[in-house]
Structure formats: C-alpha cells, structure tokens
Scaffold this active site. Structure first.
Site, PDB file in Angstrom:
ATOM      1  N   GLY A  81      50.152  44.792  28.614  1.00  0.00           N
ATOM      2  CA  GLY A  81      50.363  45.320  27.212  1.00  0.00           C
ATOM      3  C   GLY A  81      50.630  46.853  27.539  1.00  0.00           C
ATOM      4  O   GLY A  81      51.211  47.210  28.468  1.00  0.00           O
TER       5      GLY A  81
ATOM      6  N   SER B 238      48.610  50.165  28.326  1.00  0.00           N
ATOM      7  CA  SER B 238      47.335  50.671  28.564  1.00  0.00           C
ATOM      8  C   SER B 238      46.678  51.459  27.695  1.00  0.00           C
ATOM      9  O   SER B 238      45.431  51.578  27.317  1.00  0.00           O
ATOM     10  CB  SER B 238      47.189  51.184  29.987  1.00  0.00           C
ATOM     11  OG  SER B 238      48.081  52.616  30.033  1.00  0.00           O
TER      12      SER B 238
ATOM     13  N   CYS C  65      49.421  44.455  35.527  1.00  0.00           N
ATOM     14  CA  CYS C  65      50.102  45.571  34.995  1.00  0.00           C
ATOM     15  C   CYS C  65      49.345  46.646  34.023  1.00  0.00           C
ATOM     16  O   CYS C  65      48.765  47.355  34.791  1.00  0.00           O
ATOM     17  CB  CYS C  65      51.185  45.068  33.956  1.00  0.00           C
ATOM     18  SG  CYS C  65      52.573  46.140  33.531  1.00  0.00           S
TER      19      CYS C  65
ATOM     20  N   ARG D 119      51.968  55.160  36.491  1.00  0.00           N
ATOM     21  CA  ARG D 119      52.384  54.469  35.268  1.00  0.00           C
ATOM     22  C   ARG D 119      53.959  54.447  35.288  1.00  0.00           C
ATOM     23  O   ARG D 119      54.458  55.414  35.557  1.00  0.00           O
ATOM     24  CB  ARG D 119      52.038  54.839  34.127  1.00  0.00           C
ATOM     25  CG  ARG D 119      50.555  54.702  33.846  1.00  0.00           C
ATOM     26  CD  ARG D 119      50.050  55.154  32.156  1.00  0.00           C
ATOM     27  NE  ARG D 119      50.874  54.365  31.307  1.00  0.00           N
ATOM     28  CZ  ARG D 119      51.023  54.856  29.995  1.00  0.00           C
ATOM     29  NH1 ARG D 119      50.454  55.999  29.694  1.00  0.00           N
ATOM     30  NH2 ARG D 119      51.629  53.954  29.002  1.00  0.00           N
TER      31      ARG D 119
ATOM     32  N   ARG E 140      58.455  47.665  33.548  1.00  0.00           N
ATOM     33  CA  ARG E 140      57.738  49.030  33.354  1.00  0.00           C
ATOM     34  C   ARG E 140      56.579  49.086  34.372  1.00  0.00           C
ATOM     35  O   ARG E 140      55.557  49.471  33.948  1.00  0.00           O
ATOM     36  CB  ARG E 140      57.721  49.217  31.863  1.00  0.00           C
ATOM     37  CG  ARG E 140      58.940  49.447  31.165  1.00  0.00           C
ATOM     38  CD  ARG E 140      58.589  49.660  29.548  1.00  0.00           C
ATOM     39  NE  ARG E 140      57.414  50.700  29.459  1.00  0.00           N
ATOM     40  CZ  ARG E 140      57.521  51.820  28.944  1.00  0.00           C
ATOM     41  NH1 ARG E 140      58.904  52.562  28.901  1.00  0.00           N
ATOM     42  NH2 ARG E 140      56.616  52.580  28.897  1.00  0.00           N
TER      43      ARG E 140
ATOM     44  N   HIS F 140      53.835  40.192  36.647  1.00  0.00           N
ATOM     45  CA  HIS F 140      53.031  39.294  35.629  1.00  0.00           C
ATOM     46  C   HIS F 140      53.188  37.952  35.943  1.00  0.00           C
ATOM     47  O   HIS F 140      54.138  37.081  35.532  1.00  0.00           O
ATOM     48  CB  HIS F 140      54.048  39.544  34.360  1.00  0.00           C
ATOM     49  CG  HIS F 140      53.761  40.789  33.715  1.00  0.00           C
ATOM     50  ND1 HIS F 140      52.812  41.201  32.977  1.00  0.00           N
ATOM     51  CD2 HIS F 140      54.542  42.129  33.779  1.00  0.00           C
ATOM     52  CE1 HIS F 140      52.902  42.469  32.781  1.00  0.00           C
ATOM     53  NE2 HIS F 140      53.898  43.192  33.036  1.00  0.00           N
TER      54      HIS F 140
ATOM     55  N   GLU G 123      51.532  35.455  34.680  1.00  0.00           N
ATOM     56  CA  GLU G 123      51.591  34.841  33.548  1.00  0.00           C
ATOM     57  C   GLU G 123      52.752  34.606  32.765  1.00  0.00           C
ATOM     58  O   GLU G 123      52.976  33.702  31.647  1.00  0.00           O
ATOM     59  CB  GLU G 123      50.410  35.471  32.611  1.00  0.00           C
ATOM     60  CG  GLU G 123      50.860  36.591  31.574  1.00  0.00           C
ATOM     61  CD  GLU G 123      50.961  37.917  32.553  1.00  0.00           C
ATOM     62  OE1 GLU G 123      51.063  38.021  33.602  1.00  0.00           O
ATOM     63  OE2 GLU G 123      51.346  39.135  32.000  1.00  0.00           O
TER      64      GLU G 123
END
Lengths: 235, 325
Positions: A59, A61, A90, A120, A152, A211, A213
């Site tokens: 998402g 941060s 992430c 980041r 990203r 990721h 997921e």
C-alpha cells in the site's frame, strides 16, 4: 505462546488500514495446512489483541502509518512486532525497517523491528515496475521459480544487525543485472550486493520487497506460516 | 534502464503494429525480467485500494494531500469545478507543473489526458507519472476512439457508467476503472448511479449460462471473454474506484459500502473550507467505512463543504459523464 495452549486455532491478522490486504487474506485462506487458521482484518487494537501473527500488506507506507497513528494502533503495533511474528510486503517491509531513505518531506514514522535500512521507490516511478522469476531456497518445490512482482518497490540498502539482534537470513535475491542503478548516485551507503536482496528473515519476522499476494502461488504464505509462525510456537 | 531513444513509441497513427507484450527491461537482460506487464499495472491499482486519491493543482497542495494520508495525487491545472466555471478546452497539464509535484511527494502521481489523445499520454509516460487518467473531465480529443492503452508501460485508469463501458476500457488496456460520476459538482448522485449500474449488471451476468452471456455481451457491447471473466469472479477483473462528486466523509463511505475499492476526490477537498482537515477525515472514512461511530467522529466540525450543483440540463459546463464511447 499462552493463548495457543488454550485454543488450537491460530489467528493471523492482516493490517487492513489501506492497501492490498484482501489479497493476503485470500492467499492465507487458500493454504492447505493441518492446522486451522483464522484470518482477521485488523483495524483496531481489539482486533490486534486476538492475533498470533500479523501481515502488513503493500500500500502506501505514509498512509498506513498515519492511519495507524489516528486509529491508536501505532504503539500497539510496535509492541506486537517486538514479541510476535510479522511479515511485511513492500510498504509493510518499509514499516518494519529501522531506517528509511527517500522518506516523505519531514520524515515518516516507522514501526521498526528489523535491523536494516531501506530505500523507498528504489527503482524509480511506476514505469520501472517489473516482474522477475526468483529462485528461493526453503520454499516447497523450490526448484520451481517464484514470480516476483515488484511495484514501485523498496530496496534494501544495508543490514545493520548488532551482536544482540537475531541473525539476518537472506531468503531471496534478484540477479545482479537488475540492480537499481538510479539509486547509486543518491545513496551514500550503496552496496550493490545488499541491493539484490529482496527477501529476508530476522527472528520471527519475514520481509519481502515484492508481492507474493498478487500471484496465485501460495508458497510464500505457506513459508511464513510454517517457518515464522508455527515453528516459533513449537520450538 | 531503457533509454527513451531505444524505447519504441507506444502508439502512433499509421505506425507499424507494436507488439502487445511489454518490452524486456533491456536488450541484454536474457529475458529475466519484464517491465510494464499487466500484472504490475493492475498491481499498482491494488496497492491503492482502501485509499483516497486527491486532485491537486500545485506542489503545495500535493504536500497537504500527502500529509493528510492520500495514497496518490492527481496532478492537474484546474480542478473540475473550475473547468466547469471557466469553460473552454481543458487539456493535459503543463509537464513542468507535473514534474514539480512528482518532486514534492513520495506517493504515486497520476495525471489526466484527453480521451483519445495518445500523444499527451506519450508525454506523461516519458516524464515519469505513475498512472494516467484518460478522463472525460478534459475536453475529448477524439470523438470515436479511446487510446490503445496496451502499448504503454504506464498504467491507465478510465471512467465508466456501466459494465459494458468498463469492459470496453479494460479491453483497450485500462488497468483500473472508476465511476464517472459528475465531476466538479459536489453531488454524489451520478457516482452512486454508475456504481449501482455496474453492480447490478455484474449480478445479472453472474447468474447467466454461456448462451445467455453471448447475447448479453452483444447487448452491453462488451467483449465476451471479459464478460465471462466478470461472471466467474462476480466483480470487475480490475480495481474499481469511486469518482465524480464525492465531497464528504459520508459520501466516501457510501461509495465504499456500495462496493468500490477506493475513492477519488477532486474538487471536494481544495474547494472546501479546511482542506487538510477534510482530506484527513475522508482518508479515515475510507478505512473505517463500515464503522458509523468512527464516521460520526471524523465528520465533526469540518467547516463548509464545497458548494454543490444540481445536475440537470442547465448544469454549467454540461454533463461530462456523457463523454467517452
């Protein structure tokens, strides 16, 4: 863990303030383990109190940290991370880091818990987001590569464990040629070898900059539950 | 990294067909990684879920939005309410202004192009925006065609009023959908209408057998394979946000309870009394959309909301939702 001796159910919480939390829930619920697992979306301290382990999803941060602060969850989350298994993907990986490069102006709050420094958006903007196959030892069926989706994504800059910290174990790396070149000029402590690391374990914690997921491949979720949650509960 | 010179231009009228697969990261990288796949395009939208994307017109507003917890900002020269009031042709913003906003914040930055204006999209891709909104809020550049979005590495979000329109946009390569609503009005009625229409059509499709789906695909002018996927998933195959008229935390929570994955707020924030406070309240409302107690707390004492407009034939600037085909 005391609560486990009372009930055989294991509760894995997913921090559900912002981001891809439903995807984690679906992946965990798909797992076929001989242990019953309850998945709980965590938005309040009462939710968190019921959890044996926590996943912090991808998402933004900055958004997740602010919402945690506004919901009175920030300090409880820090304490949770001190004693219980946590997996950050992430944005979640950024929140678990002890220090961050490329924070928003004025700095940003971190939960901490893993002795690393992270950058980041290490590869740049969205057009540098990519997919790459990863070779991961320790996963079930480990000869089959795991599809890493990097959006990203953050980049590990330094492993900084002091003698008192649990050792850091590297779980997955990218090939050297995918090193984020754009970072070299911006970061003092640039170490090309560390920046290829995309998944680590330290103590009870797991961190992935990509990721799992977003794939249909549940092996990383299974790995977290088996290695970080179940192993930690039955030494 | 690929240099701009070696990157094929995504789409040019009359140019030879570009491959639909994304280019490899570099020519030498023995195909171990790939950029701009549909997985990373729709994946970024998944990371925005449960969040609020705010319209901003300069770096200062972008910082306010970031501090208030926006998960992304939409950079544009005029918010929709001003586009309505001032009239004229609304175009892509000055790249300099967008770059200033990219520099100012760490969250993703989106920007708008006119419907069908693939050169504006090429420009936004090269300056490094994270998402492009092919938007009916700007004056359309093509009154028949939308951009072929597959050929870009940067992902696109598009507006839709119903399931057919959503699936046509996804078929063209959109990796995220939003309701059109009626931008710049502060009136949520059209966004509600569009979200309810999409949901109702998805429920209808989910109960159909394959023969019926062929006929339904023809009826709503949607590609059959996408409609079949929707019927199986019982939802759109990409992330679906609310947009167009959201002005209060309650509006945002309403759209979330209707099934949206997140919310765009355009004029609603910086045309209100206390932008920072309202922005933060809407962010909290989207997270706690199912908790009326939290919604009551965050709705308190926000100052005046933006002025709302009635949507009828006299609406200044006309009905933007009708743009797009």
């Amino acid at each position: 863990m005391d609560s486990l001796s009372v009930s055989n159910d294991l509760t894995i919480g997913i921090l559900s303030l912002q981001g891809a939390f439903v995807e984690h829930q679906v992946s965990i619920e798909r797992l076929n383990l001989n242990r019953r697992i309850r998945v709980l979306q965590v938005r309040t301290e009462q939710d968190l109190d019921q959890c044996n382990a926590l996943i912090i999803p991808g998402g933004e941060s900055t958004t997740i940290a602010l919402l945690a602060r506004l919901s009175g969850l920030f300090e409880p989350l820090k304490q949770f991370a001190n004693t219980k298994p946590v997996w950050g993907t992430c944005a979640g990986a950024i929140l678990l880091s002890n220090s961050v490069v490329g924070a928003k102006k004025g700095g940003q709050e971190l939960l901490g818990g893993m002795s690393i420094s992270i950058a980041r958006n290490g590869w740049g903007s969205q057009i540098e987001s990519f997919e790459a196959p990863l070779q991961v030892d320790g996963l079930r069926d480990s000869t089959r590569p795991f599809s890493g989706i990097f959006i990203r994504a953050p980049v590990l800059l330094a492993l900084k464990n002091s003698p008192n910290d649990p050792p850091i174990q590297v779980v997955a790396r990218l090939p050297q040629e995918l090193t984020p070149e754009s970072l070299i000029s911006q970061v003092e402590e640039f170490d090309a070898d560390t920046t290829t690391i995309v998944a680590i374990r330290q103590g009870l914690h797991l961190l992935t900059t990509f990721h799992p997921e977003l794939t249909k491949d549940d092996r990383f979720h299974e790995y977290f539950v088996r290695e970080c949650v179940l192993n930690a509960n039955s030494p | 990294m690929t240099s701009p010179a070696s990157t094929p231009i995504p789409q040019g009228a009359g140019s030879s067909a570009t491959p639909s697969v994304a280019p490899a990261r570099s020519n030498t990288s023995n195909a171990t990684s790939s950029l701009g796949t549909f997985g990373v395009k729709s994946g970024l939208a998944q990371m925005l879920k449960g969040g609020v994307i705010m319209d901003v017109v300069n770096a200062e507003q972008a910082r306010i939005a970031e501090e208030a917890g926006a998960c992304a900002v939409m950079a544009l020269e005029r918010v929709p309410a001003d586009i309505r009031a001032e009239g004229g042709v609304a175009r892509m913003s000055d790249p300099k202004m967008i770059k200033d906003i990219v520099e100012a914040v760490t969250i993703p930055v989106m920007a708008k192009v006119r419907i069908g204006h693939f050169v504006e999209a090429q420009i936004l891709q090269v300056i490094g925006v994270d998402y492009i909104d092919e938007s009916e809020v700007l004056t359309p550049a093509d009154d028949e065609h939308h951009i072929n979005k597959h050929n870009f590495k940067v992902p696109f979000v598009c507006g839709a009023r119903n399931l057919g329109e959503a699936l046509r946009r996804i078929s063209e390569g959109a990796a995220m959908i939003r309701t059109k609503g009626e931008a710049g009005t502060g009136n949520v009625v059209e966004a509600v209408r569009h979200e309810r229409a999409v949901n109702s059509e998805i429920r209808k499709a989910s109960s159909m057998n394959e023969e019926e789906l062929y006929t339904y695909a023809k009826e709503i002018q949607a590609p059959f394979h996408l409609l079949k996927e929707v019927a199986r998933l019982k939802r759109l195959p990409v992330v679906n946000f609310a947009a167009g008229g959201i002005a209060t935390p309650a509006d945002a929570a309403l759209m979330m309870q209707l099934g949206c994955d997140g919310v765009f707020v355009g004029s609603g924030i910086f045309k209100s009394g206390d932008a920072a406070k309202r922005a933060r309240a809407i962010v909290q409302a989207v997270t706690h959309y199912n908790n009326p107690k939290v919604l009551a707390e965050v709705s308190e004492d926000l100052g005046p909301a933006m002025v709302g407009l009635t949507i009828d034939a006299n609406l200044k600037g006309g009905q933007m939702a009708a743009r797009g085909w």
